[in-house]
Motif scaffolding. Structure first.
Motif, PDB file in Angstrom:
ATOM      1  N   UNK A   1       0.465  -1.143   0.076  1.00 43.26           N
ATOM      2  CA  UNK A   1       0.074   0.287   0.163  1.00 43.26           C
ATOM      3  C   UNK A   1       0.784   1.474   0.073  1.00 43.26           C
ATOM      4  N   UNK A   2       0.234   2.868  -0.499  1.00 38.61           N
ATOM      5  CA  UNK A   2       1.573   3.601  -0.292  1.00 38.61           C
ATOM      6  C   UNK A   2       0.127   4.587  -0.380  1.00 38.61           C
ATOM      7  N   UNK A   3       0.712   5.807  -0.318  1.00 37.23           N
ATOM      8  CA  UNK A   3      -0.219   6.980   0.375  1.00 37.23           C
ATOM      9  C   UNK A   3      -0.538   7.378   1.987  1.00 37.23           C
ATOM     10  N   UNK A   4      -1.791   7.843   1.820  1.00 34.85           N
ATOM     11  CA  UNK A   4      -2.887   8.261   2.638  1.00 34.85           C
ATOM     12  C   UNK A   4      -3.095   6.280   3.378  1.00 34.85           C
TER      13      UNK A   4
ATOM     14  N   UNK B   1       5.919   7.347   4.932  1.00 32.04           N
ATOM     15  CA  UNK B   1       6.435   7.237   4.248  1.00 32.04           C
ATOM     16  C   UNK B   1       6.469   7.699   2.853  1.00 32.04           C
ATOM     17  N   UNK B   2       7.225   8.689   2.323  1.00 33.40           N
ATOM     18  CA  UNK B   2       6.767   9.596   1.710  1.00 33.40           C
ATOM     19  C   UNK B   2       7.492   9.827   0.619  1.00 33.40           C
ATOM     20  N   UNK B   3       7.008   9.891  -1.111  1.00 35.30           N
ATOM     21  CA  UNK B   3       8.583  10.370  -1.604  1.00 35.30           C
ATOM     22  C   UNK B   3       8.231  11.371  -1.444  1.00 35.30           C
ATOM     23  N   UNK B   4       8.321  12.066  -1.690  1.00 37.10           N
ATOM     24  CA  UNK B   4       8.171  13.798  -1.934  1.00 37.10           C
ATOM     25  C   UNK B   4       9.586  14.402  -0.727  1.00 37.10           C
TER      26      UNK B   4
END
Lengths: 383, 177
Positions: A227-230, A239-242
Motif C-alpha cells: 500500500x502507499x499514500x494515505x 513514508x512519502x516519496x516527496x
C-alpha cells in the motif's frame, strides 16, 4: 478474524448459512463501477471479492500506438480527479530518458499545480467519504472550494478536469499574470474550510462512531500489500516519496509527513486514513506558499521542449507521490517516436487489493465506509 | 412550449389559464425528472460538481434515485466498455416508461479518445439504448450538462401523450379489421 468491540457475540460459534450479495457495479457508494461480491454471515462480512474491469480503457495498449506527447491525454484520464499529478511522473520519466533539464520556473509551476490538485483530490475524497458515512453538508462545502481551485486550472490550462498541461520539457503555456495572488487567496480559503470541516465532520461524534475502530489496517499488513499514500501513512508508517526520495524540486521545501496516530481509535482505522488526508491538505498549503514565494517571474516555459520527442534506446521506471499513493511509469524505448511499452503502477489498484483483508469481521454497513476510506478511482484501478 | 408561454398576458384574462391536460401533465413531468444515480468515468466527476454548490442541478426539480425502477431518465456519464454495456442495457430495461437517456461526453457519444485504438470501448451508447440528448465534450462542462437537461425538458414538453394513445388505439383497431 476481528470483530467490533460493541458486538459481544462470538460469531464463529453460531452456525448459519452464508449469503452471497452482489454490490455494484452501479451502486452509488462504490465510487465508480466497482463490483463487490460479498459473503455475509447474517450481517457480518466474512469475505469480499472485488471484480474489476468495468472501466478498463486499455491505456497500456493505446500508449504503444501513439507518440510520446500523445500519451499525456490518456495519462490524464487514468486518475481523473488528480490529472496534474498523473502527468508529472510520465513527463518526468520521458525527460529523464531523454536527459532534458527543464527551467526552474517550469518546476515551480508544476509543483504548485500538483499540490493544488492534491488538495482538490483530497477534498473530493473527504467529501465522498462523508457521503458514505451519511453526511451530506461537508460535500457541499468542499465542492464549493474545489471549484475555486478548478478556476485556476481553467485560467492556466483551459480545461477544468483533464488538462494536458505538462508537456515533455515544459508546459503547454505560461501562467497568467495574477496567478500568484490567486493561488495565495485559494490557500487562505482552503485553510478556512479545513477548520470548518474539522468542526463539521472530522470531530463529529456520529462520524467518529462510524469510522473509528473500523477497518483497522496494521502497518505490517499495509507494507506486505505494498500500500502507499494515505492508506500506508494512516497505519503510522512515515513514508512519502516527496521526502524519502525527493523528485523535481521537493527537497527545497519544508513540510512534514502526517501519519495516523490513533487519536480516537486504533492506529490504522478508517478515521486515521481520513485525518491523514486532512493534514496533507495543510502540508500542501505550506508547500504552495513556499513555492509561490520562491518562484521566479522570468523565464520561458517552452524553452526546453524538444522539437522531436525520440528518446534513445533504454528503459526507465519513475515514480511520484500521487494523492492516492505511489504512481510509477515503466517506459521501454526502442529509439522510435512511439514507446515500445508503457506500464503504469497504479496506487488505487494496489490499495484496493487490501480491502478483503481489512473488511472481514465487520458489519456490512462498515464495508462501505472502509471502501470509502481507501479512496479509489476506478479509472486508475482498471486503467 | 411551456404552459405559461402559451398566454400573452395571464393576468388580464382574470387569472384563468386555459390549456390542455397534456400541457399540464407535460409541465409536471418535465419539471420533476428523477434520474438514476449512476456514474461511469471522468464525466461523473463533473456530474458530481454539477450536483454540488456552484451549479445546483436540483433546481431543475430533479432528485437522484439509487434504483432504476424509480428513475425517469438516465445519464450515461463516461466511457462505456463492452463489459459495462451489458449492465447498462439491463439498467435501461429496468426503468419504467416513459424513460429518457442523456449521453454525456465524447466516450458515451461515440467512443471518444478510445475510438481509434481501443479494443474495449462501445463506440457510442446509442448502439444499445436509444439516446434522446447528446452532450459533447471531454468532459463537458457542468453548464453544458445543464443545457442538455434543458433540451430534455423541452423535448418532454413537446411530447404528445393522449394523441399517441389515440393513434395506437386506431392502429390496433386497424389491425383487428
Amino acid at each position: 478474524m476481528t470483530t467490533r468491540k460493541f458486538i459481544d457475540i462470538d460469531f464463529s460459534r453460531i452456525e448459519s448459512d452464508r449469503m452471497r450479495l452482489n454490490v455494484g457495479p452501479q451502486h452509488p457508494s462504490t465510487h465508480g463501477v466497482l463490483r463487490l461480491e460479498v459473503e455475509l454471515d447474517g450481517e457480518v462480512v466474512t469475505d469480499v471479492i472485488p471484480h474489476i474491469g468495468y472501466l478498463h480503457r486499455c491505456f497500456e495498449k493505446i500508449a504503444e500506438n501513439v507518440t510520446y506527447p500523445q500519451v499525456i491525454p490518456y495519462v490524464d484520464r487514468m486518475d481523473y480527479v488528480s490529472s496534474m499529478n498523473n502527468e508529472l511522473p510520465y513527463v518526468m520519466a520521458v525527460e529523464k530518458l531523454m536527459g532534458i533539464k527543464v527551467p526552474d520556473k517550469v518546476e515551480y509551476i508544476r509543483v504548485i499545480m500538483s499540490e493544488l490538485n492534491r488538495i482538490a483530490n483530497h477534498q473530493i475524497a473527504i467529501a465522498t467519504f462523508g457521503l458514505d458515512a451519511g453526511a451530506f453538508t461537508p460535500f457541499l462545502y468542499l465542492f464549493r472550494d474545489r471549484e475555486y481551485i478548478l478556476w485556476i486550472f481553467e485560467k492556466a490550462s483551459g480545461a477544468r478536469l483533464l488538462f494536458n498541461y505538462f508537456w515533455i520539457g515544459g508546459l503547454a503555456n505560461d501562467v497568467y499574470p495574477t496567478f500568484k495572488e490567486d493561488v495565495l487567496n485559494i490557500v487562505k480559503q482552503v485553510r478556512k474550510t479545513n477548520q470548518e470541516i474539522e468542526r463539521l465532520l472530522i470531530y463529529n461524534k456520529i462520524f467518529i462512531d462510524r469510522t473509528a475502530n473500523v477497518g483497522i489496517l496494521p502497518a505490517d499488513v499495509a507494507i506486505n500489500y505494498a500500500c502507499s499514500g494515505p492508506v500506508l501513512r494512516g497505519s503510522g508508517v512515515q513514508f512519502d516519496l516527496r521526502k524519502n526520495e525527493p523528485y523535481s524540486i521537493y527537497d527545497r521545501f519544508d513540510f512534514e509527513i502526517p501519519v495516523g496516530k490513533g487519536e480516537v481509535g486504533t492506529v490504522g482505522d478508517s478515521w486515521d486514513r481520513n485525518i491523514v488526508r486532512m493534514r496533507e491538505i495543510e502540508q500542501s498549503c505550506r508547500i504552495i506558499e513556499q513555492a509561490v514565494e520562491q518562484m521566479p517571474n522570468e523565464g520561458d516555459v517552452q524553452q526546453a521542449i524538444p522539437k522531436k520527442v525520440r528518446p534513445p534506446k533504454g528503459e526507465i521506471y519513475f515514480r511520484c507521490e500521487n494523492p492516492k499513493g505511489e504512481l510509477g511509469f515503466y517506459i521501454i524505448s526502442d529509439g522510435k517516436d512511439k514507446p515500445y511499452r508503457v506500464k503504469a503502477r497504479a496506487p488505487s489498484f494496489v490499495n484496493l487489493s487490501v480491502l478483503p483483508e481489512i473488511s472481514r469481521g465487520y458489519l456490512f454497513a462498515d464495508l462501505i465506509v472502509i471502501l470509502g476510506s481507501i479512496d479509489i478511482v476506478l479509472g486508475e484501478v482498471d486503467r | 412550449m411551456g404552459l405559461l408561454d402559451r398566454l400573452d398576458n395571464p393576468y388580464e384574462a382574470g387569472g384563468i389559464i386555459l390549456g390542455t391536460i397534456e400541457d399540464v401533465l407535460n409541465w409536471g413531468r418535465s419539471r420533476s425528472d428523477w434520474y438514476l444515480h449512476f456514474g461511469l468515468a471522468c464525466c461523473a466527476i463533473e456530474f458530481m460538481a454539477m450536483n454540488a454548490s456552484h451549479f445546483d442541478f436540483m433546481r431543475f426539480g430533479i432528485i437522484p434515485r439509487a434504483t432504476p425502477r424509480q428513475a425517469d431518465f438516465i445519464m450515461i456519464t463516461g466511457t462505456v466498455t463492452l463489459k459495462m454495456a451489458e449492465r447498462i442495457k439491463v439498467l435501461w430495461e429496468q426503468m419504467a416508461e416513459p424513460k429518457y437517456c442523456i449521453s454525456v461526453g465524447s466516450c458515451a457519444n461515440c467512443g471518444g479518445p478510445y475510438w481509434q485504438y481501443g479494443y474495449h470501448v462501445l463506440k457510442g451508447v446509442d448502439r444499445i439504448i436509444p439516446v434522446h440528448v447528446y452532450v459533447p465534450g471531454c468532459p463537458p462542462r457542468p453548464e453544458a450538462m445543464e443545457e442538455g437537461m434543458m433540451k430534455l425538458q423541452k423535448l418532454i414538453d413537446q411530447q404528445a401523450i393522449f394523441r399517441k394513445r389515440q393513434r395506437l388505439a386506431e392502429e390496433e383497431a386497424l389491425k383487428e379489421k
